[in-house]
Design an enzyme around this catalytic site. Structure first.
Site, PDB file in Angstrom:
ATOM      1  N   GLU A  90     -33.672  47.597 -48.600  1.00 42.27           N
ATOM      2  CA  GLU A  90     -33.065  46.469 -47.912  1.00 42.27           C
ATOM      3  C   GLU A  90     -32.278  46.938 -46.696  1.00 42.27           C
ATOM      4  O   GLU A  90     -31.693  48.015 -46.716  1.00 42.27           O
ATOM      5  CB  GLU A  90     -32.083  45.767 -48.855  1.00 42.27           C
ATOM      6  CG  GLU A  90     -32.741  45.193 -50.080  1.00 42.27           C
ATOM      7  CD  GLU A  90     -31.744  44.621 -51.077  1.00 42.27           C
ATOM      8  OE1 GLU A  90     -30.604  44.301 -50.674  1.00 42.27           O
ATOM      9  OE2 GLU A  90     -32.105  44.513 -52.249  1.00 42.27           O
ATOM     10  N   CYS A 103     -26.777  47.374 -41.464  1.00 36.13           N
ATOM     11  CA  CYS A 103     -26.476  48.190 -42.632  1.00 36.13           C
ATOM     12  C   CYS A 103     -27.805  48.773 -43.111  1.00 36.13           C
ATOM     13  O   CYS A 103     -28.708  48.031 -43.494  1.00 36.13           O
ATOM     14  CB  CYS A 103     -25.825  47.308 -43.697  1.00 36.13           C
ATOM     15  SG  CYS A 103     -25.600  48.136 -45.268  1.00 36.13           S
ATOM     16  N   CYS A 110     -30.791  54.998 -55.965  1.00 38.88           N
ATOM     17  CA  CYS A 110     -29.635  55.888 -55.834  1.00 38.88           C
ATOM     18  C   CYS A 110     -29.390  56.532 -57.187  1.00 38.88           C
ATOM     19  O   CYS A 110     -29.674  55.939 -58.216  1.00 38.88           O
ATOM     20  CB  CYS A 110     -28.401  55.063 -55.425  1.00 38.88           C
ATOM     21  SG  CYS A 110     -26.913  56.055 -55.154  1.00 38.88           S
ATOM     22  N   CYS A 114     -22.894  54.341 -59.935  1.00 39.25           N
ATOM     23  CA  CYS A 114     -21.678  53.520 -59.936  1.00 39.25           C
ATOM     24  C   CYS A 114     -21.943  52.223 -60.706  1.00 39.25           C
ATOM     25  O   CYS A 114     -22.978  51.581 -60.533  1.00 39.25           O
ATOM     26  CB  CYS A 114     -21.231  53.198 -58.504  1.00 39.25           C
ATOM     27  SG  CYS A 114     -20.872  54.682 -57.543  1.00 39.25           S
ATOM     28  N   CYS A 117     -22.742  48.697 -58.980  1.00 40.47           N
ATOM     29  CA  CYS A 117     -23.721  48.664 -57.888  1.00 40.47           C
ATOM     30  C   CYS A 117     -25.139  48.406 -58.389  1.00 40.47           C
ATOM     31  O   CYS A 117     -25.612  49.071 -59.311  1.00 40.47           O
ATOM     32  CB  CYS A 117     -23.659  49.989 -57.135  1.00 40.47           C
ATOM     33  SG  CYS A 117     -24.818  50.072 -55.770  1.00 40.47           S
ATOM     34  N   CYS A 331     -25.844  44.844 -51.733  1.00 38.85           N
ATOM     35  CA  CYS A 331     -25.993  45.786 -52.831  1.00 38.85           C
ATOM     36  C   CYS A 331     -27.274  45.701 -53.653  1.00 38.85           C
ATOM     37  O   CYS A 331     -27.238  45.664 -54.882  1.00 38.85           O
ATOM     38  CB  CYS A 331     -24.810  45.658 -53.789  1.00 38.85           C
ATOM     39  SG  CYS A 331     -23.243  45.447 -52.991  1.00 38.85           S
TER      40      CYS A 331
HETATM   41  N1  SAH Z   1     -23.403  55.426 -51.642  1.00 36.04           N
HETATM   42  C1  SAH Z   1     -22.496  55.078 -50.584  1.00 36.04           C
HETATM   43  C2  SAH Z   1     -22.987  53.974 -49.685  1.00 36.04           C
HETATM   44  C3  SAH Z   1     -23.687  52.809 -50.301  1.00 36.04           C
HETATM   45  S1  SAH Z   1     -22.706  51.639 -51.147  1.00 36.04           S
HETATM   46  C4  SAH Z   1     -21.135  54.771 -51.147  1.00 36.04           C
HETATM   47  O1  SAH Z   1     -20.971  54.833 -52.357  1.00 36.04           O
HETATM   48  O2  SAH Z   1     -20.217  54.528 -50.388  1.00 36.04           O
HETATM   49  C5  SAH Z   1     -21.736  50.847 -49.920  1.00 36.04           C
HETATM   50  C6  SAH Z   1     -20.427  50.286 -50.439  1.00 36.04           C
HETATM   51  O3  SAH Z   1     -20.667  49.143 -51.274  1.00 36.04           O
HETATM   52  C7  SAH Z   1     -19.657  51.269 -51.298  1.00 36.04           C
HETATM   53  O4  SAH Z   1     -18.291  51.202 -50.995  1.00 36.04           O
HETATM   54  C8  SAH Z   1     -19.921  50.752 -52.687  1.00 36.04           C
HETATM   55  O5  SAH Z   1     -18.968  51.219 -53.577  1.00 36.04           O
HETATM   56  C9  SAH Z   1     -19.896  49.266 -52.455  1.00 36.04           C
HETATM   57  N2  SAH Z   1     -20.490  48.447 -53.505  1.00 36.04           N
HETATM   58  C10 SAH Z   1     -21.563  48.700 -54.266  1.00 36.04           C
HETATM   59  N3  SAH Z   1     -21.774  47.710 -55.133  1.00 36.04           N
HETATM   60  C11 SAH Z   1     -20.826  46.785 -54.903  1.00 36.04           C
HETATM   61  C12 SAH Z   1     -20.500  45.530 -55.475  1.00 36.04           C
HETATM   62  N4  SAH Z   1     -21.227  45.010 -56.472  1.00 36.04           N
HETATM   63  N5  SAH Z   1     -19.455  44.857 -54.970  1.00 36.04           N
HETATM   64  C13 SAH Z   1     -18.723  45.381 -53.965  1.00 36.04           C
HETATM   65  N6  SAH Z   1     -18.958  46.554 -53.386  1.00 36.04           N
HETATM   66  C14 SAH Z   1     -20.000  47.258 -53.854  1.00 36.04           C
END
Ligand code: SAH
Length: 341
Positions: A90, A103, A110, A114, A117, A331
């Site tokens: 995406e 973006c 990935c 996390c 995510c 996300c």
């Molecule tokens: N891997 C990198 C970049 C991709 S995620 C990172 O971890 O920073 C981009 C941002 O979106 C990160 O800050 C991540 O923690 C956040 N993110 C992911 N899922 C999310 C969600 N469900 N709600 C809010 N932020 C989210």
């Protein structure tokens, strides 16, 4: 066949010379590509015989647009792109007064795991090459019909887990003769791979480093971010400090607010303490709720309370504007809904 988008200008110049052509042809070809001409046959200042050699030697590997969603207020576009091997990623374009921001994704899936995510649920499939990341910009510019002036590496994937391709990509889009996107218009977001942050500091780029912190202490952070088991917040903030010293750039900390998990006033005080004295900015993100977990967004009241505490403590803080939530803009949710169907 090699994707010509994976080559930088020096590499294409060298290829020209090796093939008995003039080096300046490389620049001419890049001019076409960066201006949205994706067929070699349409590059009408290039001799016919060179065009046919190019066609035999390279492919111009752009993804196919599988879906293009536009938010109601027209300020956000979300693309689902398929690469030639069928893998889906995406990209999101956000229109702001100061210009268009894209973006981009850096990996298919990935492996950082996390908890909040959606991009990481099925793990990582593969890295994207520099040309494949670049192709997201070229394709999106064509689709939107406007220049993109800002890039955030915040789509699916962990950019620092695909370090070499990402660095090559950043140099490439920064090139004056190419897309000419200023280093200060590029933001790289990482979950916090400490040795790679140290390496990035040495590149001496003027990009913005954004670090996904999401908790002020290791105990809490470990509950949602597996990377926290590898590097402590102390080590992470140490690397950020070094990044700031080397680049003089302010670091952004991303903090997704989850109801009853990390949004209390006490944690806002703790976060203020942890970040005290660092040249930084905190970006509070109301967590995007996804079907796959039970995490809920903090209330507006708690979000503004949290912000006010940080500001009172001298920490510059903003709340991320939620754009395009009507089109699943955050996300990895769009990709997941396609993978399922
Ligand atoms: N891997 C990198 C970049 C991709 S995620 C990172 O971890 O920073 C981009 C941002 O979106 C990160 O800050 C991540 O923690 C956040 N993110 C992911 N899922 C999310 C969600 N469900 N709600 C809010 N932020 C989210």
């Amino acid at each position: 066949m090699q994707n010509i988008l994976d080559m930088n200008l020096d590499q294409l110049k060298a290829w020209m010379v090796q093939n008995g052509e003039k080096a300046f042809r490389a620049k001419q070809i890049f001019d076409w590509i960066y201006n949205g001409v994706f067929e070699f046959s349409e590059m009408n200042n290039i001799p016919k015989n060179l065009l046919s050699t190019l066609e035999k030697s390279f492919r111009l590997g752009l993804p196919r647009t599988v879906a293009k969603l536009q938010s109601k207020d027209d300020d956000t576009y979300k693309f689902l792109f398929a690469y030639e091997d069928g893998n889906l990623i995406e990209s999101v374009v956000m229109k702001y007064k100061h210009g268009n921001t894209i973006c981009v994704s850096t990996q298919v899936g990935c492996r950082m795991g996390c908890k909040f995510c959606a991009s990481t649920i099925e793990g990582m499939i593969r890295n994207l090459t520099s040309g494949e990341i670049l192709a997201q910009i070229l394709k999106a510019q064509n689709e939107v019909g406007e220049r993109i002036s800002n890039v955030v590496l915040m789509g699916s994937g962990e950019p620092l887990d695909n370090y070499d391709n990402v660095i090559k990509f950043i140099r490439c889009i920064n090139m004056k003769n190419g897309l000419n996107i200023g280093m200060r218009h590029i933001t790289l977001s990482t979950c916090g791979i400490v040795p790679k942050i140290n390496e990035l500091a040495k590149e001496d780029f003027q990009i913005t480093l954004a670090v996904s912190l999401h908790a002020p202490n290791d105990f809490l952070r470990k509950q949602v971010m597996p990377i926290a088991n590898k590097y402590s917040i102390k080590e992470l903030l140490g690397a950020c400090k070094e990044y700031i010293e080397k680049t003089n750039r302010r670091v952004t900390f991303e903090y997704a607010l989850v109801k009853d998990f990390n949004d209390s006033s006490q944690l806002a005080e703790e976060l203020s303490g942890a970040l005290h004295g660092l040249l930084c900015h905190v970006n509070l993100i109301p967590v995007n709720e996804i079907k796959e977990n039970e995490l809920k967004k903090s209330s507006l009241e708690n979000i503004s309370k949290f912000r006010n505490i940080l500001i009172k403590n001298g920490i510059e803080t903003t709340i991320r504007r939620e754009m395009g939530s009507d089109i699943n803009a955050a996300c990895g949710q769009l990709r997941r809904s396609y993978l399922k169907s």
